[in-house]
Design an enzyme around this catalytic site. Structure first.
Site, short mmCIF file in Angstrom:
data_model
loop_
_atom_site.label_atom_id
_atom_site.label_comp_id
_atom_site.label_asym_id
_atom_site.label_seq_id
_atom_site.Cartn_x
_atom_site.Cartn_y
_atom_site.Cartn_z
N PHE A 139 51.54 55.72 75.12
CA PHE A 139 50.77 56.33 76.20
C PHE A 139 51.38 57.68 76.53
O PHE A 139 52.55 57.77 76.91
CB PHE A 139 50.76 55.45 77.46
CG PHE A 139 49.90 56.03 78.55
CD1 PHE A 139 48.52 55.96 78.49
CD2 PHE A 139 50.48 56.67 79.64
CE1 PHE A 139 47.72 56.52 79.49
CE2 PHE A 139 49.69 57.23 80.64
CZ PHE A 139 48.32 57.15 80.57
N ASP A 159 58.96 61.41 74.71
CA ASP A 159 58.25 61.35 75.99
C ASP A 159 59.07 60.44 76.91
O ASP A 159 59.02 59.22 76.80
CB ASP A 159 56.83 60.80 75.76
CG ASP A 159 56.05 60.65 77.06
OD1 ASP A 159 56.66 60.73 78.14
OD2 ASP A 159 54.82 60.44 76.98
N LYS A 203 57.06 61.57 86.48
CA LYS A 203 57.30 60.37 87.28
C LYS A 203 58.52 60.49 88.22
O LYS A 203 58.40 61.12 89.25
CB LYS A 203 57.39 59.14 86.36
CG LYS A 203 56.05 58.85 85.68
CD LYS A 203 55.77 57.39 85.45
CE LYS A 203 54.29 57.15 85.25
NZ LYS A 203 53.85 57.23 83.85
C1 LIG Z 1 52.79 58.05 83.14
C2 LIG Z 1 53.04 58.55 81.78
C3 LIG Z 1 52.38 59.69 81.28
C4 LIG Z 1 51.33 60.41 82.07
O1 LIG Z 1 51.83 60.96 83.26
P1 LIG Z 1 50.83 61.43 84.42
O2 LIG Z 1 51.74 61.99 85.45
O3 LIG Z 1 50.07 60.23 84.85
O4 LIG Z 1 49.95 62.46 83.85
C5 LIG Z 1 52.71 60.11 80.01
N1 LIG Z 1 53.63 59.48 79.26
C6 LIG Z 1 54.29 58.41 79.72
C7 LIG Z 1 55.32 57.75 78.86
C8 LIG Z 1 54.00 57.87 80.98
O5 LIG Z 1 54.62 56.78 81.41
#
Ligand SMILES: *Cc1c(COP(=O)(O)O)cnc(C)c1O
Length: 394
Positions: free
Chosen positions: A136, A221, A250
């Site tokens: 994700f 990420d 986050k």
């Molecule tokens: C939450 C998340 C995203 C997206 O972040 P947003 O602030 O919702 O755009 C991307 N990559 C990872 C691993 C995430 O946990």
């Protein structure tokens, strides 16, 4: 009780979220309260965002202080909070340069742009990014294409090209997908939204080696895993490898919307005008992120998260032994999941809500825990108690 808000949502808000039937109005530490004054212990923390819990004095004071001094200027001018945050991130990671944005999606999207720019300059125009199935990376069209999950992709076809999704933790699949068009590999050290799936150490080492051999970039990420969540400040530190580019969001802002792309000097190839943001690097969000991160580092909060994570795992292990329906648990630091034999996650989430505990439905048959990093042993015990009671009450 003002239940009218639930109807108002129906009338005025796009129904993209399947919300739980609760209106939260206040938070302090690891507790939140609804409009009727009912108290909940929070093991969701705004989806792994509220690293220091709710309304931590450090976060509140930094917000008030900076909001009283200078809220926004545009990036035509220098501002101090942005540069202090960048310096702190660089001094505490393997990275050399930082770019601030407003969300995780923007960070990963920006990281892919950076990798494509690198491909144009150094890899004969290579532009493809290999990502993992079950990953994700966000919600823009490009990041939906990057995220290897059909449920996010199918509603929005045709998707932007330039992404190849391969099996996670399978080095042969990654090697087979690599061509002269590949400019980067992008992975989560732990697939968060995709199921709390931890990357194999051997695999991530092999990926690092492969990227070096091919001269392509490794993007990690760390939006969910960064800022102490896994028990180290950044998850890459568990695996003794260094990415070329890392994305954050986050937990970084302590609750405020801030994301960042961090990069090694060699991969930091944006020239003036090639990337930008109106709000990104905003003084308020950056001042709060700086204070949050400084507090986390100075108080060794990642170490606390590691200890609390171990305690959490012990408690989950007991539940797995005691209840047949709970089949296994997994995770690292304060990012954990409990797996069930049957599709009871929804029921458990609702039961826990009733009993005063917020948890996250990860899959139809799994739940996720991502409490604040300042959770206490007593709170973990209390939360696990509520969880046990809710499992019993099924
Ligand atoms: C939450 C998340 C995203 C997206 O972040 P947003 O602030 O919702 O755009 C991307 N990559 C990872 C691993 C995430 O946990």
């Amino acid at each position: 009780m003002n239940n009218n808000w639930f109807d108002e949502e129906h009338k005025y808000y796009m129904p993209t979220f399947k919300r739980l039937p609760v209106m939260l109005v206040r938070g302090k530490g690891n507790l939140v309260w609804d409009e009727n004054g009912k108290e909940y212990l929070d093991f969701v923390a705004g989806w792994a965002v509220n690293a220091l819990g709710h309304c931590h004095p450090v976060v509140v004071e930094a917000t008030i202080q900076q909001a009283s001094q200078l809220i926004h200027t545009s990036n035509s001018y220098y501002t101090i909070p942005q540069l202090k945050l960048a310096r702190l991130l660089v001094e505490n990671s393997c990275m050399d340069k930082v770019f601030c944005c407003n969300s995780g999606t923007e960070a990963t999207e920006g990281a892919v742009k950076l990798a494509r720019r690198y491909g144009h300059l150094h890899l004969n125009g290579a532009y493809e990014v290999i990502t993992a199935l079950g990953s994700f990376h966000g919600r823009t069209l490009a990041m939906v294409s990057a995220s290897g999950q059909t449920r996010h992709q199918a509603p929005y076809t045709p998707l932007p090209s330039g992404f190849v999704n391969v099996e996670f933790n399978n080095i042969e699949a990654l090697k087979a997908a690599t061509t002269e068009k590949t400019c980067a590999v992008m992975l989560e050290p732990v697939q968060g939204e995709g199921g709390v799936n931890i990357v194999d150490k051997d695999y991530i080492h092999a990926v690092r080696k492969w990227c070096d051999e091919k001269g392509i970039l490794l993007i990690l990420d760390e939006i969910q895993t960064g800022i102490g969540r896994t028990g180290k400040l950044f998850a890459y530190k568990h695996f003794e490898i260094e990415p070329d580019i890392m994305t954050l969001a986050k937990g970084l802002g302590g609750g405020l919307p801030v994301g960042a792309i961090a990069s090694k000097d060699r991969a930091s190839v944006f020239a003036a005008g090639e990337h930008g943001s109106t709000f990104g690097g905003n003084p308020v969000t950056c001042a709060v992120a700086f204070s949050t991160l400084e507090y986390i580092i100075q108080n060794d909060i990642p170490e606390h998260a590691a200890k609390m994570g171990a305690l959490f795992a012990e408690g989950l292990e007991k539940l797995v032994k005691r209840y047949e329906i709970a089949s296994s648990h997994r995770g690292i630091g304060l990012l954990r999941a409990l797996q069930f034999e049957k599709d009871v996650a929804e029921q458990i989430v609702l039961k826990c809500l009733e009993n005063g505990l917020l948890i996250n439905r990860l899959k139809p048959n799994a739940i996720r825990f991502m409490p604040s990093l300042i959770i206490t042993p007593e709170e973990i015990e209390k939360g696990l108690g509520i969880l046990e009671k809710s499992i019993k009450g099924l």
